[in-house]
Design a protein around this motif. Sequence first.
Motif, PDB file in Angstrom:
ATOM      1  N   VAL A  38       0.847  -1.191   0.000  1.00 22.93           N
ATOM      2  CA  VAL A  38       0.000   0.000   0.000  1.00 22.93           C
ATOM      3  C   VAL A  38       0.886   1.246   0.000  1.00 22.93           C
ATOM      4  N   GLY A  39       0.861   1.981  -1.087  1.00 26.35           N
ATOM      5  CA  GLY A  39       1.629   3.221  -1.177  1.00 26.35           C
ATOM      6  C   GLY A  39       3.075   2.965  -1.567  1.00 26.35           C
ATOM      7  N   ASP A  40       3.730   4.007  -2.058  1.00 26.86           N
ATOM      8  CA  ASP A  40       5.102   3.873  -2.534  1.00 26.86           C
ATOM      9  C   ASP A  40       6.091   3.537  -1.440  1.00 26.86           C
ATOM     10  N   LYS A  41       5.736   3.856  -0.220  1.00 22.57           N
ATOM     11  CA  LYS A  41       6.645   3.571   0.886  1.00 22.57           C
ATOM     12  C   LYS A  41       6.186   2.347   1.669  1.00 22.57           C
ATOM     13  N   GLY A  42       5.163   1.677   1.133  1.00 21.34           N
ATOM     14  CA  GLY A  42       4.567   0.558   1.853  1.00 21.34           C
ATOM     15  C   GLY A  42       5.417  -0.698   1.849  1.00 21.34           C
ATOM     16  N   GLU A  43       5.133  -1.584   2.824  1.00 21.00           N
ATOM     17  CA  GLU A  43       5.831  -2.866   2.883  1.00 21.00           C
ATOM     18  C   GLU A  43       5.111  -3.874   2.007  1.00 21.00           C
ATOM     19  N   ARG A  44       5.798  -4.950   1.725  1.00 21.71           N
ATOM     20  CA  ARG A  44       5.168  -6.087   1.059  1.00 21.71           C
ATOM     21  C   ARG A  44       4.674  -7.030   2.147  1.00 21.71           C
ATOM     22  N   ILE A  45       3.360  -7.243   2.201  1.00 20.28           N
ATOM     23  CA  ILE A  45       2.771  -8.055   3.271  1.00 20.28           C
ATOM     24  C   ILE A  45       1.845  -9.122   2.660  1.00 20.28           C
ATOM     25  N   GLU A  86      -7.576   1.058   5.955  1.00 17.56           N
ATOM     26  CA  GLU A  86      -8.107   2.414   5.783  1.00 17.56           C
ATOM     27  C   GLU A  86      -8.556   2.695   4.355  1.00 17.56           C
ATOM     28  N   LEU A  87      -8.145   1.858   3.411  1.00 25.63           N
ATOM     29  CA  LEU A  87      -8.549   2.082   2.017  1.00 25.63           C
ATOM     30  C   LEU A  87     -10.050   1.845   1.875  1.00 25.63           C
ATOM     31  N   ASN A  88     -10.627   2.549   0.903  1.00 27.22           N
ATOM     32  CA  ASN A  88     -12.073   2.458   0.714  1.00 27.22           C
ATOM     33  C   ASN A  88     -12.430   2.002  -0.698  1.00 27.22           C
TER      34      ASN A  88
END
Lengths: 260, 491
Positions: free
Chosen positions: A38-45, A75-77
């Motif tokens: 999620v997002g450019d700074k997000g982790e891979r989960i 939090e995404l919708n």
Amino acid sequence: MFKIVNKEHFSENVVHFEVEAPLIARTRKAGHFVIVRVGDKGERIPYTITSSNLEKGTIDLVVQGVGVSSKKLNELNVGDCITDVVGPLGRATHIENFGTVVCAGGGVGVAPMLPIIEALKKAGNKVISVLAARTKDLIILEEQVGKYSDEVIIMTDDGSYGNKGLVTNGVEMVINREQVDLCVTIGPAIMMKFVSLLTKKYNIPTMASLNTIMVDGTGMCGACRVTVGGQTKFVCVDGPEFDAHEVDFDEMLMRLKAYN
Amino acid sequence: MATLQEIIKARHGEPWREQLRRSMKAKERGERPRVKMPELAPDYRSHSLNEEVNLGLSEEQAVYEAKRCLDCANPTCMSGCPVEINIPTFIKYIEVGDFLKAAQTLKETSALPAVCGRVCPQEKQCEAQCIHVKMKKEAVAIGYLERFAADYERITNNISIPQNTKSNKIKIAVVGSGPAGLSFAGDMAKKGYDVTVFEALHEIGGVLKYGIPEFRLPNEIVDVEINVLQKMGVKFEKDCIVGKTISHEDLQQAGFKGLFVASGAGLPNFMNIPGENLIGVMSSNEFLTRVNLMDAASDDSDTPVQHGKKVAVIGGGNTAMDAVRTARRIGAERAIIVYRRSENEMPARLEEVKHAKEEGIEFLTLHNPLKYEGDETGHVKRMLLQKMELGEPDASGRRSPVPIEGATEWIDIDEVIVSVGVSPNPLIPHTFSGLEVSKRGTIVVNNDTMQSALNDVYAGGDIVRGGATVILAMGDGRKAAAEMDKALQAK
Ligand SMILES: Cc1cc2nc3c(=O)[nH]c(=O)nc-3n(C[C@H](O)[C@H](O)[C@H](O)COP(=O)(O)OP(=O)(O)OC[C@H]3O[C@@H](n4cnc5c(N)ncnc54)[C@H](O)[C@@H]3O)c2cc1C
Ligand SMILES: Cc1cc2nc3c(=O)[nH]c(=O)nc-3n(C[C@H](O)[C@H](O)[C@H](O)COP(=O)(O)OP(=O)(O)OC[C@H]3O[C@@H](n4cnc5c(N)ncnc54)[C@H](O)[C@@H]3O)c2cc1C
Ligand code: SF4
Ligand code: SF4
Ligand code: FES
């Protein structure tokens, strides 16, 4: 790309998403998972694919918000896109007619267990599902599980719903009552450890789906390694399901704390 | 078509070249000392994660160095380059100040000169064969000059987008976006094919992005190449694992007439010694992926990484050097290379070893870990090392390490990065039925054509060679493109 087309709260912290991912929807099988960012700074989960819809080209995820990354996702919708979704990963569950199968799921582990329950039922098994959680509000997917189970046993720590007690109490109740040919357990590592210890006592083959820390999910990094039968295995490519009696759960529990 | 020898001879004989050779005495050229690469100061750079260590030659330095090249009639340097770059031609263009022509010469045979100029093990390849070495002098700095010319083209915004020949609408798929896949894609696009590159990760570039750190190869340089490919019409599909997300049959059904598998050697080896699964022990792939791909050392990245204070890196290759220097940059007070042979046998590029030492990396050669021990939380805290000595040469031709009986030593550490090699990524070999796969897990191809046992599947790079080099991967991509084109046109 990877648009969220439906969102539903199963409980305060547990969210069900339907996500557009037509290629993955087409090839996924019970037991497979995806890696999400999620997002450019997000982790891979990693999250298990709990079901899919071929016509809509969607996959379903059930996410429990526990830390930074899962909460960010929750939090995404509807209408938002998940930055990356890659899969299906891991090996599909080995399904056959085993006879009587007890499926022991704890907390959000019930979600990844749902497709397995469905596949086991369709393969002709008698399926007894034991769903456990701390309290009533955290029991999820009871109705869906019920659809593919011959019996659903609910366990809550505080007795607010179903029987008071742990998942192991529910499983042992069944074992004492009838012949059990296989146990499937998915949930927190500590829960799977105790289910495994219990079924070992009764010599019931048991399969656990492990939720280790991952990065790539394709066998490249080794972050997900566990010891199974004295050998190092990579959960993302050799698993996620293993013979629970062979898994070194203490080591896994330790490794899960690497970034806490 | 002219042979390579004929081309070399014709170019060597061009009037401007003859004139240039005469402009300075060979003796004078040979006596010049080799240019020094300007670089960041070691005590500064050992705390700066992403700044490139080598700053690049200035125009004056490049021209100066170019004059050291004797423009040999029989340029032995070329035989040391796996893709046979016309080395004297590009260097002589630098000497006359035509830097763009130099860059174009590089591109005749290499798809990624800005990359190879930086990461090729030149001292074992082109520069090892330079005539100067035979005369006991320092080789011409071919790598530095290559980097200079390629950078000049990029910095001055002169990268030309190759004109595709007319589109032939034939769809070609590439599996993996490392150097092998990128060079193949570029060549096929030039030939008019409709090329799609499928990449498992969320970034394009393979090891160039997730493995080799920015202080050695800035991402920007790789991105420029990817951009050029995009402008040439190459499509990139990220987050798509061939064999999982889509199968070989899916690709065939979607009309792809040829497949090039360049899936690399992604599987990390461990040593299977006690304590290797403790917290704080990880593969170099994991460590470098966290830092390079996931940007884990930045505060605003969600991905965590250990910031060990006393870090041991096991191994002596480029990956080990990259890991140890990265660990140093993100806060290690002690960063140690533990290698079971001596420094002479180290496979890493010479420059990396030199740079590492300048940055304060300790080298414990002739040592091998036996086991790790953790604290009560399962975090690694010390390791037991076996001291080694060199014995007889082994199958690799290097003197083999032999344990010295009874000579062991405990060392306190709080992070271990295991960098003892990689195995081929098993995903494609497992999911493409009919492929021939070696015992080591590499895809078997016809060495002349790069074609696998499956007619429409070609393969190259690390998935065919095991862990190799960027230039070899790139060369494979080019060869496979030429051969696949031939095969498809013959149909
Ligand atoms: C195959 C598989 C299937 C899973 N399926 C589901 C599912 O269907 N639903 C669900 O809710 N959860 C599932 N999980 C667990 C889920 O991946 C995460 O562990 C959990 O969401 C992590 O939450 P967090 O990062 O928000 O925070 P925390 O649990 O607070 O974790 C703290 C930090 O630890 C690291 N970390 C923890 N777990 C992981 C992980 N698995 N991968 C990478 N880093 C991690 C991260 O850096 C994270 O920020 C699954 C795990 C696996 C391996
Ligand atoms: C840290 C490090 C430092 C190195 N330093 C040097 C150096 O200094 N000099 C040098 O010459 N060489 C160096 N090497 C080696 C060099 O990088 C490799 O030989 C080269 O990158 C191999 O290229 P490749 O195209 O075969 O594969 P890779 O670069 O490995 O790329 C393969 C790509 O395929 C993707 N992939 C894999 N499977 C699939 C699939 N099923 N579907 C879709 N995509 C897939 C992977 O995610 C990856 O992006 C280094 C390697 C490492 C790891
Ligand atoms: S590609 Fe590599 S080996 Fe060839 S000339 Fe350039 S630096 Fe030397
Ligand atoms: S061998 Fe050395 S001197 Fe001769 S052409 Fe090559 S680089 Fe120049
Ligand atoms: S997640 Fe990287 S190897 Fe399993």
